[in-house]
Design an enzyme around this catalytic site. Sequence first.
Site, PDB file in Angstrom:
ATOM      1  N   CYS A 195      -0.463   2.515  -4.405  1.00  0.00           N
ATOM      2  CA  CYS A 195      -1.202   3.741  -4.677  1.00  0.00           C
ATOM      3  C   CYS A 195      -0.355   4.952  -4.329  1.00  0.00           C
ATOM      4  O   CYS A 195       0.543   4.892  -3.483  1.00  0.00           O
ATOM      5  CB  CYS A 195      -2.499   3.775  -3.869  1.00  0.00           C
ATOM      6  SG  CYS A 195      -3.778   2.700  -4.544  1.00  0.00           S
TER       7      CYS A 195
ATOM      8  N   HIS B 163       0.858  -1.177   0.000  1.00  0.00           N
ATOM      9  CA  HIS B 163       0.000   0.000   0.000  1.00  0.00           C
ATOM     10  C   HIS B 163       0.897   1.230   0.000  1.00  0.00           C
ATOM     11  O   HIS B 163       2.085   1.153   0.357  1.00  0.00           O
ATOM     12  CB  HIS B 163      -0.889   0.016   1.256  1.00  0.00           C
ATOM     13  CG  HIS B 163      -1.971  -1.033   1.239  1.00  0.00           C
ATOM     14  ND1 HIS B 163      -2.991  -1.028   0.324  1.00  0.00           N
ATOM     15  CD2 HIS B 163      -2.192  -2.106   2.047  1.00  0.00           C
ATOM     16  CE1 HIS B 163      -3.801  -2.053   0.550  1.00  0.00           C
ATOM     17  NE2 HIS B 163      -3.339  -2.734   1.592  1.00  0.00           N
TER      18      HIS B 163
END
Length: 472
Positions: A344, A301
């Site tokens: 991301c 992430h």
Amino acid sequence: MEDGVSLKFRQQLLLIAENLVAEDVAALKFLCTDLLPFKKLESVKSAVDIFQLLLAEEYLNEEDTFLLVELLYITKCHSLLKKLGYTKEKVQECLPEKGRVSRYRRMLYELSENISDEMLKDMIFLLQSYLPKRRLTLSALELLIVLEKQRLVTENNVQLLEQVCMNVSPDLLEIVNHYKWAKDNKEANVTQVFSELNLELPGEFSNGENESKKMTSYKMDGPHRGFCLIINNVNFDKDLPERKGSCKDAEELKQVFTWLGLDVVTYKNLTSQEILEVMQTWQNLQDHKDRDCFICCILSHGESGAVYGKDEELVPIRTIMSHFTAKQCSHLAEKPKLFFIQACQGKEIQCPVYVEADARVLDLSSVQHSVSPFESIPEEADFLLGMATIDGYVSFRHVQQGAWYIQALCSKLQLLVPRGEDILSILTEVNEDVSRRVDRLGTKKQMPQPAYTLRRKFVFPIPRDPPPSQQY
């Protein structure tokens, strides 16, 4: 004629055809323009159709496959040569004597391969009065075909091409000038014929000029290719969700980079501190001095300019990469260092159940100042950073099939490395692939972004083995 063609040979041709994409078929058609009847070529829809014509016209048989070998070589489908009993080096030795594709045809094909989208737009604008009004879009090859059909460009008249290339790109003009020079000098030696095509000479013909051409690429012929680190963070300690599908990405990256000759080491579920410790360990590794390059893939992430450790603490991408500058890691000085980040770079958006975003749910007030990919790269040469998405946006990962970016990267490496493409050309293809993908509702899109300080072309040597996708 073709009646005596054995089943085994046809199976061999079919296997080659299955490995050729639409662009390859278009290229083969174009290169065969001077050899096969035009009306028959117009009806060609597949590689099998071309092979059938070559068999019928007796350009191809079991005893003599060289024309097909030559076509595969010119179109850089080098991995398919071994299926016909050839190597890249053997083709180079035979081309001066056995080559059938004309210098003119090869020049036009090389020209089409070097025409970028922006150049093509400019060329179409300049040639507007010569083009069919109904034709809204043209590929570079199609543009050249139109000019040939109207006899505006011929083997003995490339003046229009010269004029257009002069306005669009000096590099394109150089390709045309090489052709004109070689044509005007009937006794041009083998070195000149090969250099006009940017082809590598056989060893006995090598000279200083050819060596200088090689210097435009990073040295990738050492005893060991290099190390590839894969950090795969799947599970997290607090709020961040499990990154389902990431293990598939990690495994495919391992297979592809092993195939490319790197020694792959995988780490799973590292904290932010452990990520930095791993970088410190590899920064000090003495074995780098015998390696050509270094690659690091991080799957996690993330937020703008940073990735999460499993402890949900952020690690700046710039900090990770800075361990491998020439000052910090002298054994990798002047060698290419590639980093691929699947994470991301912005807040999560709502997505369908089968597509997840690699981001934490954040309040707008907590979003930090954006950091562009270029700000993440150390202020030194020889780095490349491949980001799954542009800054501020999420990147998508299918919970079963893996991340859009990583899957496209693995696919394009397997397809284009055997064709001799450099890494920036490959990443451009990755951009195109990912940009066309959408979630199953057709509402979510993604655009990757490379940033780099490379000084030369980075080209992986073509592996001897077939790509992993063809080994099973």
